[in-house]
Design a protein around this motif. Structure first.
Motif, short mmCIF file in Angstrom:
data_model
loop_
_atom_site.label_atom_id
_atom_site.label_comp_id
_atom_site.label_asym_id
_atom_site.label_seq_id
_atom_site.Cartn_x
_atom_site.Cartn_y
_atom_site.Cartn_z
N ALA A 17 1.11 -5.92 0.14
CA ALA A 17 1.96 -4.99 0.88
C ALA A 17 1.11 -3.93 1.57
O ALA A 17 1.37 -3.58 2.73
N LYS A 18 0.12 -3.42 0.89
CA LYS A 18 -0.74 -2.38 1.47
C LYS A 18 -1.40 -2.86 2.76
O LYS A 18 -1.52 -2.11 3.73
N VAL A 19 -1.81 -4.12 2.79
CA VAL A 19 -2.43 -4.68 3.99
C VAL A 19 -1.45 -4.61 5.16
O VAL A 19 -1.82 -4.21 6.28
N TYR A 20 -0.20 -4.95 4.91
CA TYR A 20 0.79 -4.95 5.98
C TYR A 20 1.23 -3.54 6.36
O TYR A 20 1.52 -3.29 7.53
N TYR A 21 1.27 -2.61 5.40
CA TYR A 21 1.53 -1.21 5.76
C TYR A 21 0.43 -0.70 6.68
O TYR A 21 0.69 -0.02 7.67
N GLU A 22 -0.82 -1.03 6.36
CA GLU A 22 -1.94 -0.59 7.20
C GLU A 22 -1.85 -1.18 8.60
O GLU A 22 -2.08 -0.49 9.59
N LYS A 23 -1.51 -2.46 8.68
CA LYS A 23 -1.37 -3.10 9.99
C LYS A 23 -0.22 -2.45 10.77
O LYS A 23 -0.33 -2.25 11.98
N PHE A 24 0.86 -2.15 10.08
CA PHE A 24 1.98 -1.48 10.74
C PHE A 24 1.54 -0.15 11.32
O PHE A 24 1.82 0.16 12.49
N ILE A 25 0.85 0.65 10.54
CA ILE A 25 0.39 1.96 11.00
C ILE A 25 -0.52 1.81 12.22
O ILE A 25 -0.38 2.54 13.20
N THR A 26 -1.41 0.85 12.17
CA THR A 26 -2.35 0.63 13.27
C THR A 26 -1.64 0.21 14.55
O THR A 26 -1.99 0.66 15.63
N LYS A 27 -0.63 -0.64 14.42
CA LYS A 27 0.03 -1.20 15.60
C LYS A 27 1.22 -0.38 16.08
O LYS A 27 1.72 -0.59 17.17
N HIS B 289 6.49 6.83 5.78
CA HIS B 289 6.81 6.01 4.60
C HIS B 289 5.66 5.06 4.28
O HIS B 289 5.26 4.91 3.12
N ALA B 290 5.13 4.41 5.29
CA ALA B 290 4.03 3.47 5.08
C ALA B 290 2.81 4.18 4.49
O ALA B 290 2.18 3.69 3.55
N ARG B 291 2.50 5.36 5.02
CA ARG B 291 1.36 6.11 4.48
C ARG B 291 1.60 6.51 3.03
O ARG B 291 0.69 6.48 2.21
N ALA B 292 2.83 6.88 2.72
CA ALA B 292 3.15 7.25 1.33
C ALA B 292 2.97 6.05 0.40
O ALA B 292 2.47 6.19 -0.71
N GLN B 293 3.34 4.87 0.88
CA GLN B 293 3.20 3.67 0.05
C GLN B 293 1.72 3.34 -0.18
O GLN B 293 1.38 2.79 -1.23
N LEU B 294 0.88 3.67 0.74
CA LEU B 294 -0.55 3.38 0.60
C LEU B 294 -1.20 4.26 -0.48
O LEU B 294 -2.25 3.92 -0.99
#
Length: 103
Positions: free
Chosen positions: A75-85, A96-101
């Motif tokens: 999940a962390k990999v996909y949160y990071e990709k989401f943030i990047t894109k 939310h994605a940053r909080a999950q990381l």
């Protein structure tokens, strides 16, 4: 759930006709998620990403599903990709994605 089952069947029929349309795969993934077919939804989100790697919402939804299925490192990999894109319009989702990381 009946409506989601119907939506899933309709999306499947549409995907059979237009297998290269990422939006149809996205819609199918949403229906499968509502039906709690997490593995099926993950396959569809993967297909969305293959067809349109710029679809940041697919990365986000994929991360959420991976978290739900206790696959936190993936999940962390996909949160990071989401943030990047992602664009700056997605401020709440990015937060939310940053909080999950952090976990």
């Amino acid at each position: 759930l009946g409506r989601y089952n119907e939506a899933s069947l309709e999306a499947e029929a549409a995907v059979m006709v237009q297998p290269e349309d990422p939006l149809l795969h996205y819609e199918k993934a949403i229906a499968l998620t509502a039906l709690k077919d997490h593995e099926g939804a993950l396959r569809e989100y993967n297909r969305v990403i293959e067809l349109n790697p710029r679809n940041c919402r697919a990365y986000y939804n994929m991360a959420i599903l991976l978290d739900k299925t206790e696959r936190h490192e993936e999940a962390k990999v996909y949160y990071e990709k989401f943030i990047t894109k992602s664009s700056s319009r997605n401020v709440e989702y990015i937060a939310h994605a940053r909080a999950q990381l952090r976990y």
